[in-house]
Write a protein that holds these residues in place. Structure first.
Motif, short mmCIF file in Angstrom:
data_model
loop_
_atom_site.label_atom_id
_atom_site.label_comp_id
_atom_site.label_asym_id
_atom_site.label_seq_id
_atom_site.Cartn_x
_atom_site.Cartn_y
_atom_site.Cartn_z
N GLY A 181 0.83 -1.20 0.00
CA GLY A 181 0.00 0.00 0.00
C GLY A 181 0.86 1.24 0.00
N GLY A 182 0.22 2.39 -0.15
CA GLY A 182 0.97 3.62 -0.21
C GLY A 182 1.71 3.75 -1.53
N ARG A 183 2.61 4.70 -1.58
CA ARG A 183 3.38 4.95 -2.81
C ARG A 183 4.63 4.08 -2.80
NH1 ARG A 183 4.57 11.06 -3.76
NH2 ARG A 183 5.27 10.13 -5.73
N ILE A 184 4.63 3.05 -3.61
CA ILE A 184 5.78 2.16 -3.70
C ILE A 184 6.17 1.99 -5.16
CG2 ILE A 184 5.22 0.92 -1.58
CD1 ILE A 184 4.15 -1.35 -3.35
N ARG A 185 7.34 1.46 -5.39
CA ARG A 185 7.83 1.14 -6.73
C ARG A 185 8.54 -0.20 -6.64
NH1 ARG A 185 13.43 3.65 -7.27
NH2 ARG A 185 13.91 4.43 -5.18
N TRP A 186 8.64 -0.87 -7.78
CA TRP A 186 9.25 -2.20 -7.84
C TRP A 186 10.52 -2.10 -8.68
CZ3 TRP A 186 6.97 -6.24 -5.15
CH2 TRP A 186 5.70 -5.98 -4.64
N VAL A 187 11.58 -2.74 -8.19
CA VAL A 187 12.86 -2.70 -8.91
C VAL A 187 13.47 -4.09 -8.90
CG1 VAL A 187 13.25 -0.30 -8.20
CG2 VAL A 187 14.31 -2.15 -6.89
N GLU A 188 14.33 -4.32 -9.90
CA GLU A 188 15.10 -5.57 -9.98
C GLU A 188 16.45 -5.33 -9.31
OE1 GLU A 188 16.31 -8.82 -13.42
OE2 GLU A 188 16.16 -6.70 -13.94
N ALA A 189 16.83 -6.21 -8.40
CA ALA A 189 18.06 -6.00 -7.62
C ALA A 189 18.78 -7.33 -7.43
CB ALA A 189 17.72 -5.39 -6.26
N VAL A 190 20.07 -7.23 -7.10
CA VAL A 190 20.83 -8.42 -6.73
C VAL A 190 21.02 -8.40 -5.21
CG1 VAL A 190 21.98 -8.63 -8.95
CG2 VAL A 190 23.05 -7.26 -7.17
N PRO A 191 21.02 -9.57 -4.56
CA PRO A 191 21.07 -9.61 -3.10
C PRO A 191 22.50 -9.54 -2.55
CG PRO A 191 20.83 -11.82 -3.95
CD PRO A 191 20.80 -10.89 -5.15
N ARG A 192 22.58 -9.39 -1.24
CA ARG A 192 23.86 -9.39 -0.53
C ARG A 192 24.66 -10.65 -0.89
NH1 ARG A 192 22.12 -8.70 4.30
NH2 ARG A 192 22.86 -6.57 4.73
N GLY A 193 25.95 -10.46 -1.08
CA GLY A 193 26.83 -11.58 -1.42
C GLY A 193 27.13 -11.71 -2.89
N ALA A 194 26.34 -11.10 -3.76
CA ALA A 194 26.62 -11.15 -5.20
C ALA A 194 27.96 -10.49 -5.48
CB ALA A 194 25.51 -10.44 -5.98
N THR A 195 28.74 -11.08 -6.38
CA THR A 195 30.06 -10.54 -6.70
C THR A 195 30.18 -10.26 -8.19
OG1 THR A 195 30.99 -12.78 -6.90
CG2 THR A 195 31.20 -11.67 -4.76
N PHE A 196 30.95 -9.21 -8.49
CA PHE A 196 31.20 -8.79 -9.87
C PHE A 196 32.70 -8.59 -10.06
CE2 PHE A 196 26.88 -7.63 -8.96
CZ PHE A 196 26.19 -7.78 -10.16
N ARG A 197 33.15 -8.85 -11.27
CA ARG A 197 34.57 -8.69 -11.63
C ARG A 197 34.74 -7.41 -12.42
NH1 ARG A 197 38.85 -11.43 -9.37
NH2 ARG A 197 40.48 -11.98 -10.89
N LEU A 198 35.62 -6.55 -11.95
CA LEU A 198 35.85 -5.25 -12.58
C LEU A 198 37.33 -5.08 -12.91
CD1 LEU A 198 35.02 -2.21 -13.22
CD2 LEU A 198 35.64 -1.74 -10.84
N ARG A 199 37.61 -4.50 -14.05
CA ARG A 199 39.00 -4.15 -14.38
C ARG A 199 39.04 -2.66 -14.72
NH1 ARG A 199 42.48 -7.75 -18.52
NH2 ARG A 199 41.14 -6.76 -20.08
N LEU A 200 40.06 -1.99 -14.19
CA LEU A 200 40.24 -0.57 -14.49
C LEU A 200 41.70 -0.30 -14.81
CD1 LEU A 200 41.60 1.23 -11.94
CD2 LEU A 200 39.45 0.56 -10.87
N LEU A 201 41.91 0.77 -15.56
CA LEU A 201 43.25 1.18 -15.98
C LEU A 201 43.52 2.57 -15.44
CD1 LEU A 201 45.75 0.58 -17.85
CD2 LEU A 201 44.51 1.82 -19.64
N ALA A 202 44.64 2.73 -14.75
CA ALA A 202 45.07 4.03 -14.23
C ALA A 202 46.34 4.41 -14.98
CB ALA A 202 45.32 3.97 -12.73
N GLU A 203 46.25 5.44 -15.83
CA GLU A 203 47.36 5.81 -16.70
C GLU A 203 48.17 6.96 -16.12
OE1 GLU A 203 45.99 5.19 -21.21
OE2 GLU A 203 44.71 6.61 -20.17
#
Length: 293
Positions: A181-203
């Motif tokens: 009830g009330g003003r709500i919205r629905w979103v797609e999310a990943v839960p705690r513990g999910a991991t992602f692999r990221l690579r970055l370059l520092a020049e």
């Protein structure tokens, strides 16, 4: 100085006069600077993480905001990760406010006039770029490391900010699912513990710029190793307790211009912290603690 905003769920970090210095070139290597490649594992340490795509889906007859993806593959867009890391770098250093500067705030560094003989930028703009100057820290998209499953969750409707007293950051807090009830919205999310692999370059970064980048990634150097002590606020729903991401693994390589190859590097070599505002770092370590997750 960083301070809590009374009972509200956010932190104000005051805006100070930017410390503008000459910007380094990214196409002319300097013997006093390093080019590094960092491969990071990012773990969600809040209840959920929602990074929107701008697209809507339908679930059980309800419209919801979809998680960012390419095709069927969810991901954290490199541009969004860069923005989250830059926001911390700006708060932690004497940097300008390139977007959303209020009346009385110092002018932003950009745009840079074409053909300028000397470019003087604040620490964040020197690392991440300004209009007319390409940044020297480049982020790839972060992909899931394992079979990350998304969930559809409900959030209360967002509200428009009413005031600004500097840079606003949200401390970690427990997420409470709102009642029906009330003003709500629905979103797609990943839960705690999910991991992602990221690579970055520092020049072409010097020790002080590397120190600021590590701090903005929530990292400290302890016994010669990089340790996460601060969670990076990222994505939507931060006022509600969403969007805490912690670096749990770091691999650092350095470009060897003589051998024309990457080699394993000591991440603590030559690191300096003199671009980091010490009082803000200490405050954020408490309010954005990475915890034990």
């Amino acid at each position: 100085m960083a301070q809590r905003g009374g009972p509200e769920p956010f932190i104000w970090v005051d805006v100070v006069e930017p410390q503008r210095d000459a910007a380094a070139a990214y196409d002319r290597p300097d013997a006093e600077r390093r080019t590094l490649r960092l491969t990071l594992s990012l773990r969600v340490v809040s209840a959920y993480l929602h990074v929107g795509s701008g697209q809507l889906g339908i679930w059980k007859g309800r419209a919801y905001q979809q998680f960012a993806r390419v095709g069927d593959q969810i991901l954290l867009p490199g541009s969004g990760v860069k923005g989250a890391v830059r926001a911390l770098a700006e708060a932690l250093s004497r940097s300008c406010m390139p977007h959303g500067a209020g009346r009385g705030d110092p002018r932003p560094c950009g745009p840079i006039p074409r053909g300028a003989s000397e470019i003087r930028l604040c620490p964040a703009c020197r690392l991440f770029g300004a209009t007319g100057y390409r940044g020297r820290v480049l982020f790839e998209d972060a992909l899931p490391e394992s079979g990350v499953q998304t969930e559809i969750i409900r959030l209360p409707a967002a509200w428009r900010p009413r005031r600004s007293e500097g840079r606003k950051l949200y401390p970690r807090r427990d997420f409470q699912t709102p009642a029906e009830g009330g003003r709500i919205r629905w979103v797609e999310a990943v839960p705690r513990g999910a991991t992602f692999r990221l690579r970055l370059l520092a020049e072409n970064v010097d020790g002080a710029e590397l120190g600021l980048l590590l701090r903005a990634l929530g990292l400290d150097v302890q016994d010669g190793k990089l340790v996460a002590v601060l969670a990076i606020p990222m994505g939507g729903g931060k006022p509600l307790g969403l969007g805490g991401v912690k670096v749990v693994q770091v691999e650092v390589e350095e470009w060897d211009p003589r051998a024309l190859t990457w080699r394993a590097a000591d991440p603590a070599e030559g690191v300096r912290w003199n671009l980091v505002r010490g009082e803000v770092w200490r405050a954020l370590r408490s309010w954005l603690s990475a915890g034990s997750v």
